[in-house]
Design a protein around this motif. Structure first.
Motif, PDB file in Angstrom:
ATOM      1  N   ILE A 121       0.846  -1.202   0.000  1.00 19.99           N
ATOM      2  CA  ILE A 121       0.000   0.000   0.000  1.00 19.99           C
ATOM      3  C   ILE A 121       0.879   1.249   0.000  1.00 19.99           C
ATOM      4  O   ILE A 121       1.796   1.367   0.819  1.00 19.99           O
ATOM      5  N   GLU A 122       0.588   2.159  -0.932  1.00 16.43           N
ATOM      6  CA  GLU A 122       1.281   3.448  -0.954  1.00 16.43           C
ATOM      7  C   GLU A 122       0.356   4.466  -0.303  1.00 16.43           C
ATOM      8  O   GLU A 122      -0.813   4.590  -0.670  1.00 16.43           O
ATOM      9  N   CYS A 123       0.885   5.167   0.694  1.00 14.91           N
ATOM     10  CA  CYS A 123       0.062   6.096   1.468  1.00 14.91           C
ATOM     11  C   CYS A 123       0.550   7.523   1.277  1.00 14.91           C
ATOM     12  O   CYS A 123       1.756   7.766   1.185  1.00 14.91           O
TER      13      CYS A 123
ATOM     14  N   VAL B 142       4.655  10.061 -12.961  1.00 20.75           N
ATOM     15  CA  VAL B 142       4.515  10.943 -14.115  1.00 20.75           C
ATOM     16  C   VAL B 142       3.230  11.781 -14.058  1.00 20.75           C
ATOM     17  O   VAL B 142       3.177  12.915 -14.525  1.00 20.75           O
ATOM     18  N   GLY B 143       2.171  11.190 -13.481  1.00 20.90           N
ATOM     19  CA  GLY B 143       0.860  11.851 -13.471  1.00 20.90           C
ATOM     20  C   GLY B 143      -0.203  10.773 -13.437  1.00 20.90           C
ATOM     21  O   GLY B 143       0.108   9.597 -13.279  1.00 20.90           O
ATOM     22  N   SER B 144      -1.457  11.177 -13.611  1.00 24.19           N
ATOM     23  CA  SER B 144      -2.550  10.213 -13.420  1.00 24.19           C
ATOM     24  C   SER B 144      -3.447  10.132 -14.652  1.00 24.19           C
ATOM     25  O   SER B 144      -3.684  11.132 -15.321  1.00 24.19           O
ATOM     26  N   GLY B 145      -3.924   8.930 -14.913  1.00 19.50           N
ATOM     27  CA  GLY B 145      -4.841   8.759 -16.047  1.00 19.50           C
ATOM     28  C   GLY B 145      -4.110   8.863 -17.373  1.00 19.50           C
ATOM     29  O   GLY B 145      -4.575   9.512 -18.312  1.00 19.50           O
ATOM     30  N   VAL B 146      -2.950   8.196 -17.462  1.00 17.27           N
ATOM     31  CA  VAL B 146      -2.159   8.249 -18.690  1.00 17.27           C
ATOM     32  C   VAL B 146      -2.741   7.219 -19.661  1.00 17.27           C
ATOM     33  O   VAL B 146      -2.865   6.035 -19.341  1.00 17.27           O
TER      34      VAL B 146
ATOM     35  N   GLY C 250       2.399   5.430 -10.370  1.00 19.18           N
ATOM     36  CA  GLY C 250       1.188   4.838 -10.950  1.00 19.18           C
ATOM     37  C   GLY C 250       0.830   5.576 -12.219  1.00 19.18           C
ATOM     38  O   GLY C 250       1.719   5.906 -13.001  1.00 19.18           O
ATOM     39  N   GLY C 251      -0.455   5.840 -12.403  1.00 18.25           N
ATOM     40  CA  GLY C 251      -0.857   6.662 -13.543  1.00 18.25           C
ATOM     41  C   GLY C 251      -1.542   5.911 -14.664  1.00 18.25           C
ATOM     42  O   GLY C 251      -2.015   6.538 -15.613  1.00 18.25           O
ATOM     43  N   PHE C 252      -1.604   4.578 -14.601  1.00 17.08           N
ATOM     44  CA  PHE C 252      -2.194   3.819 -15.710  1.00 17.08           C
ATOM     45  C   PHE C 252      -3.650   4.214 -15.907  1.00 17.08           C
ATOM     46  O   PHE C 252      -4.460   4.077 -15.001  1.00 17.08           O
TER      47      PHE C 252
ATOM     48  N   ILE D  50       5.829  -0.545  -8.863  1.00 14.06           N
ATOM     49  CA  ILE D  50       4.771   0.310  -9.415  1.00 14.06           C
ATOM     50  C   ILE D  50       3.710   0.504  -8.328  1.00 14.06           C
ATOM     51  O   ILE D  50       3.574  -0.336  -7.434  1.00 14.06           O
ATOM     52  N   GLU D  51       2.978   1.609  -8.424  1.00 15.03           N
ATOM     53  CA  GLU D  51       1.967   1.877  -7.383  1.00 15.03           C
ATOM     54  C   GLU D  51       0.732   2.550  -7.985  1.00 15.03           C
ATOM     55  O   GLU D  51       0.418   3.690  -7.644  1.00 15.03           O
ATOM     56  N   PRO D  52       0.038   1.850  -8.877  1.00 16.82           N
ATOM     57  CA  PRO D  52      -1.185   2.451  -9.436  1.00 16.82           C
ATOM     58  C   PRO D  52      -2.294   2.530  -8.392  1.00 16.82           C
ATOM     59  O   PRO D  52      -2.298   1.771  -7.418  1.00 16.82           O
ATOM     60  N   GLY D  53      -3.213   3.443  -8.613  1.00 11.98           N
ATOM     61  CA  GLY D  53      -4.401   3.522  -7.776  1.00 11.98           C
ATOM     62  C   GLY D  53      -5.629   3.252  -8.634  1.00 11.98           C
ATOM     63  O   GLY D  53      -6.303   2.236  -8.517  1.00 11.98           O
TER      64      GLY D  53
ATOM     65  N   ALA E   4     -12.626   4.919  -8.445  1.00 10.49           N
ATOM     66  CA  ALA E   4     -11.393   5.646  -8.125  1.00 10.49           C
ATOM     67  C   ALA E   4     -11.678   7.139  -8.009  1.00 10.49           C
ATOM     68  O   ALA E   4     -12.333   7.719  -8.882  1.00 10.49           O
ATOM     69  N   TYR E   5     -11.182   7.752  -6.957  1.00 14.44           N
ATOM     70  CA  TYR E   5     -11.294   9.194  -6.752  1.00 14.44           C
ATOM     71  C   TYR E   5     -12.753   9.654  -6.771  1.00 14.44           C
ATOM     72  O   TYR E   5     -13.074  10.731  -7.259  1.00 14.44           O
ATOM     73  N   GLY E   6     -13.637   8.789  -6.311  1.00 16.89           N
ATOM     74  CA  GLY E   6     -15.058   9.133  -6.178  1.00 16.89           C
ATOM     75  C   GLY E   6     -15.308   9.514  -4.734  1.00 16.89           C
ATOM     76  O   GLY E   6     -15.172  10.689  -4.354  1.00 16.89           O
TER      77      GLY E   6
ATOM     78  N   GLU F 148     -13.459   9.184  -2.277  1.00 12.17           N
ATOM     79  CA  GLU F 148     -12.278   9.790  -1.641  1.00 12.17           C
ATOM     80  C   GLU F 148     -12.263  11.303  -1.745  1.00 12.17           C
ATOM     81  O   GLU F 148     -11.692  11.976  -0.897  1.00 12.17           O
ATOM     82  N   MET F 149     -12.859  11.829  -2.796  1.00 14.96           N
ATOM     83  CA  MET F 149     -12.835  13.281  -2.993  1.00 14.96           C
ATOM     84  C   MET F 149     -14.175  13.920  -2.631  1.00 14.96           C
ATOM     85  O   MET F 149     -14.391  15.103  -2.887  1.00 14.96           O
ATOM     86  N   ALA F 150     -15.048  13.143  -2.027  1.00 15.90           N
ATOM     87  CA  ALA F 150     -16.356  13.675  -1.636  1.00 15.90           C
ATOM     88  C   ALA F 150     -16.176  14.704  -0.522  1.00 15.90           C
ATOM     89  O   ALA F 150     -15.203  14.660   0.231  1.00 15.90           O
TER      90      ALA F 150
HETATM   91  N1  LLP Z   1       1.684   7.470  -6.693  1.00 16.96           N
HETATM   92  C1  LLP Z   1       1.690   8.775  -6.416  1.00 16.96           C
HETATM   93  C2  LLP Z   1       2.867   9.362  -5.766  1.00 16.96           C
HETATM   94  C3  LLP Z   1       0.591   9.574  -6.737  1.00 16.96           C
HETATM   95  O1  LLP Z   1       0.615  10.873  -6.458  1.00 16.96           O
HETATM   96  C4  LLP Z   1      -0.538   8.988  -7.355  1.00 16.96           C
HETATM   97  C5  LLP Z   1      -1.722   9.798  -7.680  1.00 16.96           C
HETATM   98  C6  LLP Z   1      -0.505   7.605  -7.616  1.00 16.96           C
HETATM   99  C7  LLP Z   1       0.620   6.878  -7.274  1.00 16.96           C
HETATM  100  C8  LLP Z   1      -1.667   6.886  -8.238  1.00 16.96           C
HETATM  101  O2  LLP Z   1      -2.004   7.386  -9.475  1.00 16.96           O
HETATM  102  P1  LLP Z   1      -3.099   6.621 -10.346  1.00 16.96           P
HETATM  103  O3  LLP Z   1      -2.561   5.264 -10.688  1.00 16.96           O
HETATM  104  O4  LLP Z   1      -4.326   6.508  -9.538  1.00 16.96           O
HETATM  105  O5  LLP Z   1      -3.292   7.469 -11.545  1.00 16.96           O
HETATM  106  N2  LLP Z   1      -7.979  12.927  -8.405  1.00 16.96           N
HETATM  107  C9  LLP Z   1      -7.414  12.723  -9.720  1.00 16.96           C
HETATM  108  C10 LLP Z   1      -6.183  11.833  -9.680  1.00 16.96           C
HETATM  109  C11 LLP Z   1      -5.104  12.350  -8.761  1.00 16.96           C
HETATM  110  C12 LLP Z   1      -3.922  11.427  -8.645  1.00 16.96           C
HETATM  111  C13 LLP Z   1      -2.983  11.873  -7.600  1.00 16.96           C
HETATM  112  N3  LLP Z   1      -1.838  11.031  -7.435  1.00 16.96           N
HETATM  113  C14 LLP Z   1      -8.505  12.144 -10.631  1.00 16.96           C
HETATM  114  O6  LLP Z   1      -9.615  11.912 -10.169  1.00 16.96           O
HETATM  115  O7  LLP Z   1      -8.274  11.950 -11.810  1.00 16.96           O
END
Ligand code: LLP
Length: 443
Positions: A90-92, A210-214, A250-252, A285-288, A387-389, A391-393
């Motif tokens: 788990i990445e926190c 790199v960022g999110s939702g790539v 993460g970011g996938f 890797i640490e996708p969310g 995802a991000y539903g 949690e961002m409420a």
């Molecule tokens: N690792 C780090 C350091 C991060 O900052 C993030 C997301 C992730 C992993 C996971 O990224 P993911 O795999 O979920 O793309 N609220 C926005 C997304 C913000 C992501 C922030 N950091 C949305 O709803 O699109």
């Protein structure tokens, strides 16, 4: 009763396969309508079997990687327990997420805490947690954060978040890789690492995100990003000796639009392996989003139907306080009228604007979208909201946050109850009580 696909796309059914995306159409309309009737709306529904399937596809594409789940996407205890049980770490991003991960049973070695401008209380908590849970890794994104860790007597496992100068993602607000806020600039990273090692920290890895939702279209950015991380990792190993891991974040992305194609995970994995091939450290890797987005739907009920000259406005009981992604990122989420589907109604399809109860014009889930004409009392499902539903409420407009149910096999259970207005006003009421308990000034 289960909200899963008719004919079962369950992880427990080996015949069902494991498709790279589960579309909103694949959910059983009757079962979701029953959930709305039983638990009321707005309601988040999350299918834990689908979360496991998503984990399995990641494992298949990245067989040699250490896979963690970015809890920020959905920190529900049931999700954390499911993924820990499946073997993920788990990445926190905060003390709160750390507390949740540890409460879900994570061992220290399964937890990374990524500190972005960490408040003092978060650092205090993380240092204490690392002491009590050996193996926990703190990832710092600034030299200053390392100083603050040292001030707290911490010289344990340390990762360094590096800013690779390359960002990607579905919206400018989530392209962290090129944003100065995140990580130590690439050209200073090796110095900072060497300095931390000299000061006695156990430097175990480097990290970049790199960022999110790539999306698949951004594979070139991903290639450049991992190539940059690969160069950095080689320099880092040459400077500080061994590294345990190189974490590429993460970011996938997942497809939100009905005609969008899923990410080709194999290509992403191959590009990553190519870039990091010779680095003598474990890929992490640490996708969310990828774990949970298509495992969740949000159910909401139509309360108002209004013909305006420009469009039909469909008022629903969920709003930007329930799901902020459309308002915040102009994000697209598929919407389905479950009542129209379940009753096989021959309803006309007309352009509709689905809007929440919040007093902001941005509080809309879609504008002028072709949907079966809505009627008051209909239940709508908003897809890809795992995802991000929740949690961002928020509690804006003094709105209580919704309930969450989880599905697992044939089991359906309430995972988090709906908030009440009393929950929302409690901090204020208890503050008054605390003040009343205090002695008068001057006493
Ligand atoms: N690792 C780090 C350091 C991060 O900052 C993030 C997301 C992730 C992993 C996971 O990224 P993911 O795999 O979920 O793309 N609220 C926005 C997304 C913000 C992501 C922030 N950091 C949305 O709803 O699109």
């Amino acid at each position: 009763m289960s909200g899963r696909r008719e004919g079962a796309s369950s992880a427990t059914d080996p015949e069902a396969g494991n498709p790279p995306i589960r579309r909103l159409d694949g959910w059983d309309a009757d079962a979701l309508s029953d959930l709305a009737a039983t638990y009321d709306t707005p309601l988040y529904v999350l299918d834990l079997d689908r979360v496991r399937e998503n984990h399995r596809r990641l494992e298949a594409a990245f067989p040699d990687a250490e896979i963690s789940y970015a809890a920020k996407a959905n920190a529900l205890g049931d999700v954390l327990e499911t993924l820990l049980d499946a073997g993920a770490g788990i990445e926190c991003a905060s003390a709160g997420e750390l507390e949740r991960a540890l409460a879900a049973g994570a061992a220290g070695s399964e937890v990374h805490y990524t500190a972005v401008n960490p408040p003092a209380a978060d650092l205090d908590y993380a240092v204490e947690a690392a002491d009590e849970h050996p193996g926990l890794t703190i990832v710092a994104g600034a030299r200053d954060t390392i100083d603050r860790l040292a001030e707290r007597g911490y010289d344990g496992r340390l990762g360094l978040r590096v800013n690779p100068g390359i960002g990607a993602g579905h919206h400018e607000k989530v392209r962290t890789g090129s944003d100065a806020k995140f990580g130590v600039p690439a050209d200073r990273a090796v110095d900072v690492l060497a300095d931390a090692a000299d000061r006695g920290f156990d430097v175990v890895g480097i990290h970049a995100h790199v960022g999110s939702g790539v999306s698949g279209d951004a594979l070139e950015s991903h290639r450049k990003f991992v190539a940059r991380v690969g160069d950095l990792a080689r320099d880092a190993v040459a400077t500080v000796g061994e590294l345990e891991f190189v974490d590429v974040g993460g970011g996938f992305g997942v497809p939100y639009r009905e005609d969008e194609q899923p990410l080709d995970l194999e290509s992403v994995a191959e590009a990553t392996r190519d870039a990091l091939g010779e680095v003598d450290a474990q890929l992490a890797i640490e996708p969310g989003r990828y774990f949970v987005a298509d495992a969740g739907v949000l159910l909401t009920r139509v309360n108002t139907v209004k013909e305006a000259p420009e469009t039909a406005v469909v008022g629903v009981d969920a709003g930007m306080t329930t799901l902020i992604r459309p308002a915040m990122y102009d994000a697209y989420h598929p919407i389905r009228n479950l009542t129209a589907d379940a009753t096989a109604d021959e309803r006309e399809t007309i352009p509709q604007t689905v809007a929440g109860p919040i007093c902001e014009s941005g509080d809309v889930f879609c504008a002028d979208r072709e949907l079966p004409a809505s009627e008051r009392g209909d239940t709508l499902a908003i897809g890809n909201t795992g995802a991000y539903g929740y949690e961002m409420a928020s509690n804006y407009n003094s709105r209580p946050r919704p309930a969450s149910v989880v599905l697992e096999g044939d089991d359906v259970r309430l995972s988090r109850r709906r908030e009440t207005v009393a929950d929302v006003t409690r901090p204020e009421r208890t503050a008054r009580e605390t003040v009343e308990d205090k002695p008068e000034r001057g006493e």
